[in-house]
Design a protein around this motif. Structure first.
Motif, PDB file in Angstrom:
ATOM      1  N   ALA A 102     -31.423   2.780  11.947  1.00 54.77           N
ATOM      2  CA  ALA A 102     -31.378   4.225  11.657  1.00 54.77           C
ATOM      3  C   ALA A 102     -31.959   5.020  12.816  1.00 54.77           C
ATOM      4  O   ALA A 102     -31.408   6.056  13.210  1.00 54.77           O
ATOM      5  CB  ALA A 102     -32.130   4.530  10.365  1.00 54.77           C
ATOM      6  N   SER A 103     -33.052   4.542  13.409  1.00 58.03           N
ATOM      7  CA  SER A 103     -33.645   5.246  14.552  1.00 58.03           C
ATOM      8  C   SER A 103     -32.735   5.168  15.769  1.00 58.03           C
ATOM      9  O   SER A 103     -32.583   6.147  16.500  1.00 58.03           O
ATOM     10  CB  SER A 103     -35.017   4.646  14.887  1.00 58.03           C
ATOM     11  OG  SER A 103     -35.900   4.819  13.809  1.00 58.03           O
ATOM     12  N   LEU A 104     -32.135   4.001  15.986  1.00 57.11           N
ATOM     13  CA  LEU A 104     -31.193   3.860  17.097  1.00 57.11           C
ATOM     14  C   LEU A 104     -30.011   4.810  16.903  1.00 57.11           C
ATOM     15  O   LEU A 104     -29.599   5.495  17.841  1.00 57.11           O
ATOM     16  CB  LEU A 104     -30.694   2.413  17.186  1.00 57.11           C
ATOM     17  CG  LEU A 104     -29.643   2.125  18.255  1.00 57.11           C
ATOM     18  CD1 LEU A 104     -30.195   2.372  19.651  1.00 57.11           C
ATOM     19  CD2 LEU A 104     -29.121   0.709  18.113  1.00 57.11           C
ATOM     20  N   LYS A 105     -29.502   4.885  15.692  1.00 57.08           N
ATOM     21  CA  LYS A 105     -28.368   5.766  15.399  1.00 57.08           C
ATOM     22  C   LYS A 105     -28.702   7.217  15.730  1.00 57.08           C
ATOM     23  O   LYS A 105     -27.879   7.930  16.287  1.00 57.08           O
ATOM     24  CB  LYS A 105     -27.985   5.625  13.925  1.00 57.08           C
ATOM     25  CG  LYS A 105     -26.741   6.383  13.534  1.00 57.08           C
ATOM     26  CD  LYS A 105     -26.397   6.123  12.066  1.00 57.08           C
ATOM     27  CE  LYS A 105     -25.221   6.975  11.654  1.00 57.08           C
ATOM     28  NZ  LYS A 105     -24.984   6.903  10.214  1.00 57.08           N
ATOM     29  N   ASN A 106     -29.928   7.621  15.433  1.00 51.72           N
ATOM     30  CA  ASN A 106     -30.333   9.000  15.710  1.00 51.72           C
ATOM     31  C   ASN A 106     -30.392   9.309  17.201  1.00 51.72           C
ATOM     32  O   ASN A 106     -30.340  10.465  17.589  1.00 51.72           O
ATOM     33  CB  ASN A 106     -31.694   9.301  15.064  1.00 51.72           C
ATOM     34  CG  ASN A 106     -31.578   9.558  13.588  1.00 51.72           C
ATOM     35  OD1 ASN A 106     -30.531   9.958  13.100  1.00 51.72           O
ATOM     36  ND2 ASN A 106     -32.656   9.325  12.874  1.00 51.72           N
ATOM     37  N   THR A 107     -30.504   8.304  18.055  1.00 54.40           N
ATOM     38  CA  THR A 107     -30.519   8.538  19.503  1.00 54.40           C
ATOM     39  C   THR A 107     -29.121   8.570  20.101  1.00 54.40           C
ATOM     40  O   THR A 107     -28.950   8.992  21.233  1.00 54.40           O
ATOM     41  CB  THR A 107     -31.349   7.463  20.244  1.00 54.40           C
ATOM     42  OG1 THR A 107     -30.693   6.199  20.135  1.00 54.40           O
ATOM     43  CG2 THR A 107     -32.760   7.376  19.712  1.00 54.40           C
ATOM     44  N   ILE A 108     -28.121   8.127  19.335  1.00 53.46           N
ATOM     45  CA  ILE A 108     -26.759   8.012  19.861  1.00 53.46           C
ATOM     46  C   ILE A 108     -25.855   9.136  19.374  1.00 53.46           C
ATOM     47  O   ILE A 108     -25.080   9.693  20.154  1.00 53.46           O
ATOM     48  CB  ILE A 108     -26.125   6.648  19.468  1.00 53.46           C
ATOM     49  CG1 ILE A 108     -27.001   5.476  19.899  1.00 53.46           C
ATOM     50  CG2 ILE A 108     -24.705   6.520  19.998  1.00 53.46           C
ATOM     51  CD1 ILE A 108     -27.096   5.241  21.376  1.00 53.46           C
ATOM     52  N   ILE A 109     -25.924   9.448  18.092  1.00 51.08           N
ATOM     53  CA  ILE A 109     -25.007  10.446  17.542  1.00 51.08           C
ATOM     54  C   ILE A 109     -25.776  11.468  16.713  1.00 51.08           C
ATOM     55  O   ILE A 109     -26.863  11.201  16.212  1.00 51.08           O
ATOM     56  CB  ILE A 109     -23.895   9.818  16.680  1.00 51.08           C
ATOM     57  CG1 ILE A 109     -24.472   9.113  15.445  1.00 51.08           C
ATOM     58  CG2 ILE A 109     -23.049   8.861  17.477  1.00 51.08           C
ATOM     59  CD1 ILE A 109     -23.419   8.626  14.483  1.00 51.08           C
ATOM     60  N   ASP A 110     -25.167  12.633  16.562  1.00 56.28           N
ATOM     61  CA  ASP A 110     -25.708  13.673  15.701  1.00 56.28           C
ATOM     62  C   ASP A 110     -25.130  13.448  14.315  1.00 56.28           C
ATOM     63  O   ASP A 110     -23.946  13.659  14.086  1.00 56.28           O
ATOM     64  CB  ASP A 110     -25.314  15.052  16.240  1.00 56.28           C
ATOM     65  CG  ASP A 110     -25.900  16.183  15.416  1.00 56.28           C
ATOM     66  OD1 ASP A 110     -26.914  15.950  14.715  1.00 56.28           O
ATOM     67  OD2 ASP A 110     -25.348  17.296  15.466  1.00 56.28           O
ATOM     68  N   SER A 111     -25.969  12.989  13.412  1.00 57.92           N
ATOM     69  CA  SER A 111     -25.503  12.634  12.083  1.00 57.92           C
ATOM     70  C   SER A 111     -26.150  13.519  11.041  1.00 57.92           C
ATOM     71  O   SER A 111     -27.358  13.745  11.067  1.00 57.92           O
ATOM     72  CB  SER A 111     -25.843  11.164  11.795  1.00 57.92           C
ATOM     73  OG  SER A 111     -25.540  10.837  10.473  1.00 57.92           O
ATOM     74  N   SER A 112     -25.360  13.988  10.117  1.00 62.55           N
ATOM     75  CA  SER A 112     -25.898  14.825   9.033  1.00 62.55           C
ATOM     76  C   SER A 112     -26.759  14.021   8.077  1.00 62.55           C
ATOM     77  O   SER A 112     -27.503  14.576   7.285  1.00 62.55           O
ATOM     78  CB  SER A 112     -24.749  15.479   8.268  1.00 62.55           C
ATOM     79  OG  SER A 112     -23.953  14.476   7.652  1.00 62.55           O
TER      80      SER A 112
END
Length: 162
Positions: A102-112
């Motif tokens: 989840a933290s990695l995802k937040n560094t790659i894409i802007d997710s709602s």
């Protein structure tokens, strides 16, 4: 079953919401001890089977060649009561940080969904665009784990546990 009660406790914290977790040293190695949490959804059970699932799941992964933590059952006296725990060998090393997906995802894409959504296209985008490890290795590991999780019916594989 090993008795872990007199092991040296270490100051280390662990993420997750599934029961109490502490860190101990056993035979010179660091372990996370996971205690079973209360079975709130089934009042006839005193504790959930989460530690049994942790043990079995890790062993199944290792048997079929997917690296997973070493796990053992043990006893630990906690709050005056003898508890059965699962001891998970600590896979971290000094200077190495485990990053949840989840933290990695937040560094790659802007997710709602702030990294916690389950949209497969977003997951694949993150795996393709991260630069921590080889993208194809990560994608293949994801699908291997996905298939085994489905076969053993684990409900605990989410983006904080992967």
């Amino acid at each position: 079953m090993m008795d872990l009660t007199n092991c040296i406790k270490k100051k280390k914290t662990f993420n997750g919401a599934n029961g109490t977790k502490i860190s101990v040293i056993y035979n010179g190695e660091q372990y996370m001890l996971k205690f079973p949490n209360l079975a709130y959804k089934n009042p006839r059970l005193h504790y959930s089977s989460s530690i049994i699932s942790e043990y079995i799941g890790s062993h199944i992964f290792n048997i079929i060649g997917i690296p997973a933590q070493e796990t053992y059952f043990g006893n630990y006296i906690y709050e005056g009561k003898k508890r059965i725990v699962v001891a998970c060998k600590d896979i971290t090393k000094p200077g190495v940080i485990i990053q949840d997906f989840a933290s990695l995802k937040n560094t790659i894409i802007d997710s709602s969904t702030n990294g916690y959504g389950t949209d497969i296209e977003e997951l694949m985008e993150v795996m393709r665009n991260q630069d921590q490890i080889d993208s194809m290795e990560l994608i293949n590991r994801f699908w291997d784990m996905f298939i085994v999780d489905a076969l053993i019916a684990t409900m605990d594989r989410h983006k904080v546990n992967w």
